[in-house]
Enzyme design. Structure first.
Site, short mmCIF file in Angstrom:
data_model
loop_
_atom_site.label_atom_id
_atom_site.label_comp_id
_atom_site.label_asym_id
_atom_site.label_seq_id
_atom_site.Cartn_x
_atom_site.Cartn_y
_atom_site.Cartn_z
N HIS A 122 -66.96 -65.44 55.56
CA HIS A 122 -68.05 -65.80 54.64
C HIS A 122 -68.33 -67.29 54.80
O HIS A 122 -67.77 -68.13 54.09
CB HIS A 122 -67.65 -65.46 53.19
CG HIS A 122 -68.72 -65.70 52.18
ND1 HIS A 122 -69.55 -64.70 51.73
CD2 HIS A 122 -69.10 -66.83 51.52
CE1 HIS A 122 -70.39 -65.20 50.83
NE2 HIS A 122 -70.14 -66.49 50.69
N ASP A 164 -62.31 -57.05 57.00
CA ASP A 164 -63.05 -58.15 57.63
C ASP A 164 -64.52 -58.04 57.23
O ASP A 164 -65.37 -57.61 58.00
CB ASP A 164 -62.88 -58.05 59.15
CG ASP A 164 -63.26 -59.34 59.86
OD1 ASP A 164 -63.56 -60.34 59.17
OD2 ASP A 164 -63.27 -59.35 61.10
N ASP A 187 -70.44 -72.59 51.84
CA ASP A 187 -71.77 -72.97 51.38
C ASP A 187 -72.09 -74.38 51.88
O ASP A 187 -71.38 -74.94 52.70
CB ASP A 187 -71.87 -72.87 49.86
CG ASP A 187 -70.76 -73.67 49.16
OD1 ASP A 187 -70.36 -74.72 49.70
OD2 ASP A 187 -70.30 -73.25 48.08
N GLU A 201 -63.71 -66.01 52.63
CA GLU A 201 -64.26 -67.37 52.65
C GLU A 201 -63.14 -68.41 52.83
O GLU A 201 -62.17 -68.42 52.08
CB GLU A 201 -65.02 -67.67 51.36
CG GLU A 201 -65.75 -69.01 51.40
CD GLU A 201 -66.70 -69.20 50.22
OE1 GLU A 201 -67.63 -70.01 50.34
OE2 GLU A 201 -66.51 -68.53 49.18
#
EC number: 3.2.1.4
Length: 497
Positions: free
Chosen positions: A414, A465, A82, A474
């Site tokens: 991610h 994946d 993020d 992530e």
């Protein structure tokens, strides 16, 4: 009669545990993995990027951070996939980068030692900014996580609120301030020889940060003004007391001051440091605390701290499958496993502690006593190496969990910046919801976040994946930071077993 744990006496056990048929036995290039583990941090940078930025698909971001409080809070690292700067895990990342340099910097090539210190300074500089308004205020986070997690956009395009979250005295933030104390103290040791002036600045700020942490005791996640924005992301689940002891222990190591020695000695039981001794990560520092303080007993004969060493040995013994008593769990293929997501954070942090404790024992010509077993330091190194090799590809998937290392590695991680077209290839902004098409795409990420270690497989050793499965796909800075030290050791000692 003690059973001495040596290869000749336990050939079958070693063969079964370390060389299972499901594993590849390929020799790994630990030097390459080390270089990439450090390079990863350049992909997580916030702020103005330098001219020598090697992760060239990244550009400047978060340039207004702190302006609402009339303070410069640019820089630092985004914690994971993020675009939020969470100080709690960032400070832990900083501590572990510094500890990697302190314990294993001597094993690093000069170029990678330099790169490690650059990565360390990037976060320590930011942490200095976050404590610059002490003694009355500490900043604990930048970026509205609710808004950020509702969008899929590059850090360079961020249009979500860049809220700067501050804790003002007498409100507490002991866990963040305590970990920041540890980070600044450890960094001061890491920079002591190469930049003594900067080292002193770090230490001075560590002292005043600890004063805030200890004077206003309590958890930042209990603060009504910010708890809905720090939880459930980086809530203080384990209590703040371990960070107070952790910060004091690092100040003791950095200063040699007797007052910090007295603090960790007298507060061990009141602060519950004899509980959860087999945990170590961004939230629970007890396992690392016990290993760190054990050095004073093993090498400094500080027997008044013997209880810390006893807990450290209990933790180490729980990792030895042949020992009696409680054990940590391993998957069928040998990966350290703990309930919850992001399994590889446990593998990297615990491997780090195994190597550090082995170093302490070796320097004093000691072994680990686990009931009737006498465990030599090399056995602890063997346990750590198994975790490293699993991460790098010796696993049932035949997959390296480090992006960019080996022939097969996760391609759909991610991570916003990695999964969206770079600003170099797509100069036009990609707004909040416009990025969803890239999130939902089954195509590989266009930008390779070299060196990123993902969350990893589940208890069944399986990994899909899948970009949407953030618990597995992530990467985080606090998975990589301890891995830097671990890889430095094995790059210099590839045959260690």
């Amino acid at each position: 009669m003690k059973l001495h744990l040596h290869p000749l006496s336990l050939v079958f056990f070693f063969f079964f545990f370390f060389f299972r048929p499901t594993m590849s036995s390929n020799q790994h290039d630990y030097s390459d993995a080390l270089s990439k583990s450090i390079l990863f941090f350049e992909g997580q940078r916030s702020g103005y990027l330098p001219n020598d930025q090697r992760m060239t698909w990244r550009r400047n971001s978060g340039l207004s951070d702190g302006w609402t409080h009339n303070i410069d809070l640019t820089g630092g690292y985004y914690d994971a996939g993020d675009n939020v700067k969470f100080n709690f895990p960032m400070a832990f990342t900083t501590t572990m980068l510094a500890w990697s340099v302190i314990e294993f910097g001597e094993f690093m090539p000069s170029s990678e030692l330099r790169n490690s210190l650059v990565a360390l300074r990037w976060s320590s500089n930011y942490l200095l900014k976050s404590v610059s308004q002490l003694p009355n205020r500490i900043f604990v986070q930048v970026g509205d996580p609710i808004a950020d997690h509702n969008c899929w956009e590059r850090p360079e395009d961020m249009d979500t609120p860049r809220t700067a979250y501050a804790v003002n005295a007498p409100n507490p933030a002991s866990e963040v301030a305590g970990e920041t104390t540890a980070a600044l103290s450890a960094a001061s040791i890491a920079f002591r020889s190469s930049d003594p002036g900067y080292s002193q600045t770090l230490l001075q700020n560590a002292v005043k940060t600890f004063q805030f942490a200890d004077m206003y005791r309590g958890a930042y996640s209990s603060n009504d003004d910010i708890k809905n924005d720090v939880c459930p992301f980086y809530c203080d689940f384990n209590g703040f007391q371990d960070e107070l002891l952790w910060g004091a222990a690092w100040l003791r190591k950095a200063t040699g001051d007797e007052s910090y020695l007295n603090y960790i000695e007298s507060n061990r039981e009141p602060f519950g440091a004899n509980d959860n001794v087999d945990e170590f990560g961004w939230d629970n520092k007890v396992g690392g605390l016990n290993v760190l303080v054990s050095k004073e007993v093993i090498e400094g004969n500080m027997y008044n701290l013997e209880a810390y060493k006893a807990s450290a040995e209990s933790f180490m013994c729980s990792l030895v499958p042949e020992s009696s008593g409680p054990h940590v769990e391993y998957t069928s293929a040998g990966l350290l496993y703990k309930p919850g997501g992001s399994q590889l954070q446990h593998a990297t942090t615990i491997s780090f502690l195994l190597l550090v404790y082995a170093q302490y024992l070796s320097r004093s010509s000691l072994s680990l006593n686990c009931g009737t077993l006498t465990v030599p330091p090399d056995y602890l190194r063997r346990l750590a190496k198994k975790q490293v090799d699993y991460i790098l590809g010796n696993n049932p998937m035949g997959l390296s969990y480090m992006v960019g290392y080996g022939e097969r590695y996760p391609k759909r991680i991610h991570h916003r910046g990695s999964s969206l077209p770079s600003i170099v290839d797509h100069p036009e902004a990609i707004r909040c919801k416009d990025g969803s098409v890239y999130f939902n795409s089954t195509e590989p990420n266009p930008n390779v976040l070299i060196g990123a270690v993902v969350g990893g497989p589940g208890e069944d050793d399986m990994y899909d994946d899948d970009r949407s499965d953030f618990r597995k796909s992530e990467p985080t800075t606090y998975i990589n930071a301890p891995f830097v030290g671990v890889l430095a050791y094995f790059a210099a000692n590839p045959g260690s077993s």
